[in-house]
Scaffold this motif. Structure first.
Motif, PDB file in Angstrom:
ATOM      1  N   ALA A 118       2.752  -0.202 -13.464  1.00  0.00           N
ATOM      2  CA  ALA A 118       2.203   0.197 -14.765  1.00  0.00           C
ATOM      3  C   ALA A 118       0.688   0.360 -14.680  1.00  0.00           C
ATOM      4  O   ALA A 118       0.101   1.255 -15.291  1.00  0.00           O
ATOM      5  CB  ALA A 118       2.562  -0.854 -15.807  1.00  0.00           C
ATOM      6  N   GLU A 119       0.064  -0.505 -13.890  1.00  0.00           N
ATOM      7  CA  GLU A 119      -1.394  -0.413 -13.767  1.00  0.00           C
ATOM      8  C   GLU A 119      -1.791   0.847 -12.989  1.00  0.00           C
ATOM      9  O   GLU A 119      -2.814   1.474 -13.288  1.00  0.00           O
ATOM     10  CB  GLU A 119      -1.935  -1.677 -13.092  1.00  0.00           C
ATOM     11  N   LEU A 120      -0.976   1.226 -12.023  1.00  0.00           N
ATOM     12  CA  LEU A 120      -1.266   2.467 -11.278  1.00  0.00           C
ATOM     13  C   LEU A 120      -1.137   3.670 -12.205  1.00  0.00           C
ATOM     14  O   LEU A 120      -1.936   4.609 -12.144  1.00  0.00           O
ATOM     15  CB  LEU A 120      -0.315   2.593 -10.090  1.00  0.00           C
ATOM     16  N   GLU A 121      -0.154   3.614 -13.073  1.00  0.00           N
ATOM     17  CA  GLU A 121      -0.014   4.685 -14.059  1.00  0.00           C
ATOM     18  C   GLU A 121      -1.281   4.746 -14.915  1.00  0.00           C
ATOM     19  O   GLU A 121      -1.801   5.821 -15.228  1.00  0.00           O
ATOM     20  CB  GLU A 121       1.216   4.421 -14.941  1.00  0.00           C
ATOM     21  N   GLY A 122      -1.797   3.565 -15.273  1.00  0.00           N
ATOM     22  CA  GLY A 122      -3.030   3.499 -16.057  1.00  0.00           C
ATOM     23  C   GLY A 122      -4.203   4.112 -15.309  1.00  0.00           C
ATOM     24  O   GLY A 122      -5.057   4.775 -15.911  1.00  0.00           O
ATOM     25  N   VAL A 123      -4.252   3.911 -13.990  1.00  0.00           N
ATOM     26  CA  VAL A 123      -5.345   4.481 -13.190  1.00  0.00           C
ATOM     27  C   VAL A 123      -5.293   6.007 -13.270  1.00  0.00           C
ATOM     28  O   VAL A 123      -6.314   6.678 -13.476  1.00  0.00           O
ATOM     29  CB  VAL A 123      -5.236   4.013 -11.715  1.00  0.00           C
TER      30      VAL A 123
ATOM     31  N   GLU B 178       0.817  -1.214   0.000  1.00  0.00           N
ATOM     32  CA  GLU B 178       0.000   0.000   0.000  1.00  0.00           C
ATOM     33  C   GLU B 178       0.855   1.270   0.000  1.00  0.00           C
ATOM     34  O   GLU B 178       0.584   2.230  -0.726  1.00  0.00           O
ATOM     35  CB  GLU B 178      -0.948  -0.030   1.205  1.00  0.00           C
ATOM     36  N   GLN B 179       1.914   1.226   0.824  1.00  0.00           N
ATOM     37  CA  GLN B 179       2.777   2.406   0.902  1.00  0.00           C
ATOM     38  C   GLN B 179       3.489   2.639  -0.433  1.00  0.00           C
ATOM     39  O   GLN B 179       3.585   3.763  -0.933  1.00  0.00           O
ATOM     40  CB  GLN B 179       3.806   2.159   2.004  1.00  0.00           C
ATOM     41  N   GLY B 180       3.948   1.533  -1.016  1.00  0.00           N
ATOM     42  CA  GLY B 180       4.630   1.629  -2.312  1.00  0.00           C
ATOM     43  C   GLY B 180       3.698   2.170  -3.374  1.00  0.00           C
ATOM     44  O   GLY B 180       4.082   2.987  -4.222  1.00  0.00           O
ATOM     45  N   ARG B 181       2.440   1.732  -3.325  1.00  0.00           N
ATOM     46  CA  ARG B 181       1.475   2.197  -4.332  1.00  0.00           C
ATOM     47  C   ARG B 181       1.249   3.697  -4.204  1.00  0.00           C
ATOM     48  O   ARG B 181       1.141   4.412  -5.192  1.00  0.00           O
ATOM     49  CB  ARG B 181       0.143   1.432  -4.177  1.00  0.00           C
ATOM     50  N   GLN B 182       1.203   4.144  -2.942  1.00  0.00           N
ATOM     51  CA  GLN B 182       0.979   5.573  -2.724  1.00  0.00           C
ATOM     52  C   GLN B 182       2.141   6.382  -3.322  1.00  0.00           C
ATOM     53  O   GLN B 182       1.937   7.424  -3.952  1.00  0.00           O
ATOM     54  CB  GLN B 182       0.858   5.839  -1.226  1.00  0.00           C
ATOM     55  N   GLN B 183       3.347   5.861  -3.130  1.00  0.00           N
ATOM     56  CA  GLN B 183       4.525   6.567  -3.676  1.00  0.00           C
ATOM     57  C   GLN B 183       4.469   6.600  -5.201  1.00  0.00           C
ATOM     58  O   GLN B 183       4.733   7.617  -5.828  1.00  0.00           O
ATOM     59  CB  GLN B 183       5.798   5.862  -3.229  1.00  0.00           C
ATOM     60  N   ILE B 184       4.098   5.465  -5.786  1.00  0.00           N
ATOM     61  CA  ILE B 184       4.024   5.406  -7.264  1.00  0.00           C
ATOM     62  C   ILE B 184       2.971   6.391  -7.772  1.00  0.00           C
ATOM     63  O   ILE B 184       3.186   7.119  -8.744  1.00  0.00           O
ATOM     64  CB  ILE B 184       3.706   3.961  -7.725  1.00  0.00           C
ATOM     65  N   LEU B 185       1.832   6.422  -7.073  1.00  0.00           N
ATOM     66  CA  LEU B 185       0.770   7.355  -7.484  1.00  0.00           C
ATOM     67  C   LEU B 185       1.255   8.792  -7.374  1.00  0.00           C
ATOM     68  O   LEU B 185       0.946   9.638  -8.224  1.00  0.00           O
ATOM     69  CB  LEU B 185      -0.477   7.153  -6.610  1.00  0.00           C
TER      70      LEU B 185
END
Ligand SMILES: Nc1ncnc2c1ncn2[C@@H]1O[C@H](COP(=O)(O)OP(=O)(O)OP(=O)(O)O)[C@@H](O)[C@H]1O
Length: 513
Positions: free
Chosen positions: A47-52, A8-15
């Motif tokens: 890559a999917e987060l970038e897509g979001v 979750e933390q990593g996803r937040q950083q990517i976003l």
């Protein structure tokens, strides 16, 4: 080296990285909560987060841009008027699947006239939902309980509690493990619905429901099917905590039990007994519902029994050729059940079967860690709960006129339960049939009354009644033919009747409820 999916933390950083340009150009709404988006995007890859983010931008453009400027390059002034809000992110995550594009997996179109047209070509006119390759398809589980789940009574609670206890253990233990649950019970008892409900409730980052059709429609031959299963298991281990539902285990392993009739059976009867004996027996039974093995025929006491049509009920004389199943598929599933995953990874396998005794006999159920029995509806209270809720939920559009009222539901439940247990599926289909019958009669005679609810306290004009429901029950009971080995019994009864000079017997109607 395999790089795992971000937490979750990593996803937040990517976003945060992918929204930095929007932030700099003041196009990111103040209400945007990247922590919430990160929480909602379990198992999304970078890559999917970038897509979001791109999908959210495309929503914002569609909502707030003058369509006349389509095809033009975006100017800073145009951009200033467009803000991507939290609602755009929510739409990007929840929009209907039919518009789904898996942005990160090769669906990027080469059309790129301007930034705007490129976004539109990628996400389509309504934007797109980005489904993670290794994530949860939120629409899958609810398909297995289309009327919602009815917690009809203690029997249901017991099964759910047992499953939920395993899920809690998964959430609390740090140990890696594979745990397999087998939900067993009669056909239509509700095993798949319960497994799907557990998957939905589990909140695991990955769950998938695999039905026999999923396999047969995608792979042919044992090797192909094993390969597909291995892929799904591999996918599940991409996540730290996963659940795979293997629906209808016996069908997945293609289990069948073949019985071959002894070839000369009917001839043996004719040769070893007088025509009179055969005729007596045939008449006593009226229909030769059960098959009579030769040795017992020659026994005088059996002949005496034959005069009592109720008592004589003998085992079919069959020659068993044993179970047939796909050994490679069984081996594959059992190997995964015994598999110890890498540190920190946990897999819950929930399987269902209506052939538990057979699986046990052939030692095919040995690999499961725990077996939970899913009962049919047995008590009047359970049935009443289902009757009341389902008639309301199933026909929600015309609920007021289609529900059984409380008194009818109570009476019907008492009568149905006195006939024995009923699988959930059977009770639902009775209600559906009764409703269907009522609608067609109403259409044929009078126009259907307005679906508006009747005023409180007054009886609804067109409720489903006790009589209508029970009429369907009697119809289904009387039309069910109970033939343990339908083709062989029917054929042999006909053959014997022909030899003793009787007309071919009709199939016997027997209650299976
Ligand atoms: N508790 C429940 N509440 C509402 N609907 C239910 C419930 N349990 C089962 N159903 C419904 O009953 C029907 C049969 O259930 P399900 O397919 O889960 O049975 P099953 O035991 O898996 O059957 P089979 O052995 O034939 O695969 C489905 O339409 C399902 O949605």
């Amino acid at each position: 080296m395999e790089i795992g999916l971000p937490d979750e933390q990593g996803r937040q950083q990517i976003l945060r990285i992918h929204t930095s340009k929007l932030r700099e150009s003041e196009c990111l709404g103040e209400d945007v909560d990247l922590a919430e988006v990160a929480h909602e995007t379990k198992n999304y890859s970078g890559a999917e987060l970038e897509g979001v983010v791109k999908a959210a931008v495309s929503h914002a453009l569609f909502q707030r841009m003058d369509l006349k400027s389509l095809g033009q390059a975006l100017t800073p002034e145009m951009l200033r008027n467009i803000k991507v809000t939290q609602q755009d992110f929510r739409l990007a995550l929840t929009e209907v699947r039919s518009h789904c594009l898996q942005v990160s997996h090769g669906c990027m179109s080469g059309v790129s006239v301007t930034p705007l047209t490129r976004l539109l070509s990628v996400h389509g006119p309504h934007g797109a939902q980005v489904i993670p390759l290794y994530g949860v398809d939120r629409e899958q589980a609810p398909q297995f309980f289309p009327y919602g789940m009815i917690p009809y009574g203690p029997a249901f609670d017991r099964v759910m509690r047992a499953g939920q206890a395993v899920i809690r253990m998964f959430h609390s233990t740090p140990n890696s493990m594979t745990y397999s649950l087998l939900l067993e019970g009669d056909h239509g008892a509700g095993k798949t619905a319960i497994a799907a409900m557990l998957a939905k409730e589990s909140e695991f980052p990955f769950h998938k429901i695999i039905t026999p059709k999923d396999i047969t429609s995608r792979a042919a031959g044992d090797a192909g099917k094993v390969q597909l299963l291995n892929k799904w298991f591999d996918d599940s281990f991409k996540s730290k905590m996963s659940m795979l539902v293997l629906d209808d285990f016996e069908k997945l392993i293609e289990l069948s039990h073949s019985c071959a009739l002894t070839q000369s059976h009917s001839l043996t009867i004719a040769q070893s007994h007088s025509l009179a004996h055969c005729r007596t027996i045939a008449l006593a039974h009226n229909q030769l519902h059960h098959y009579t093995p030769t040795p017992r025929f020659s026994n005088p006491s059996t002949l005496a029994l034959a005069h009592n049509p109720v008592v004589l009920s003998l085992t079919p004389h069959t020659h068993s050729t044993g179970p047939r199943f796909s050994n490679p598929i069984l081996q594959c599933l059992q190997a995964w059940m015994a598999y110890t995953p890498q540190a920190g990874h946990k897999l819950l396998i929930v399987s269902t079967t209506s052939c538990y005794e057979k699986l046990r006999t052939y030692e095919m159920a040995d690999g499961f860690t725990e077996v939970i029995h899913v009962p049919c509806l047995a008590s009047p209270a359970d049935m009443e709960a289902v009757l009341k809720v389902v008639t309301a939920a199933m026909f929600f559009v015309t609920a007021a006129r289609d529900c059984l009222d409380d008194a009818d539901a109570h009476r019907a439940a008492a009568d149905l339960s006195s006939c024995g247990e009923i699988p959930m599926k059977k009770l639902l289909s009775l209600i559906q049939r009764a409703q269907g019958e009522k609608s067609s009669t109403a259409t044929a005679t009078t126009p259907i009354p307005s679906p508006a609810p009747s005023p409180a306290g007054t009886p609804a004009p067109c409720r489903l009644t006790y009589d209508e429901l029970m009429a369907q029950f009697r119809l289904s009971r009387d039309s069910v033919v109970c033939m343990p080995t339908p083709f062989s019994l029917q054929r042999d009864a006909a053959a014997l009747a022909a030899q003793v000079g009787l007309p071919a017997p009709a199939a016997t109607s027997t209650s299976t409820m």
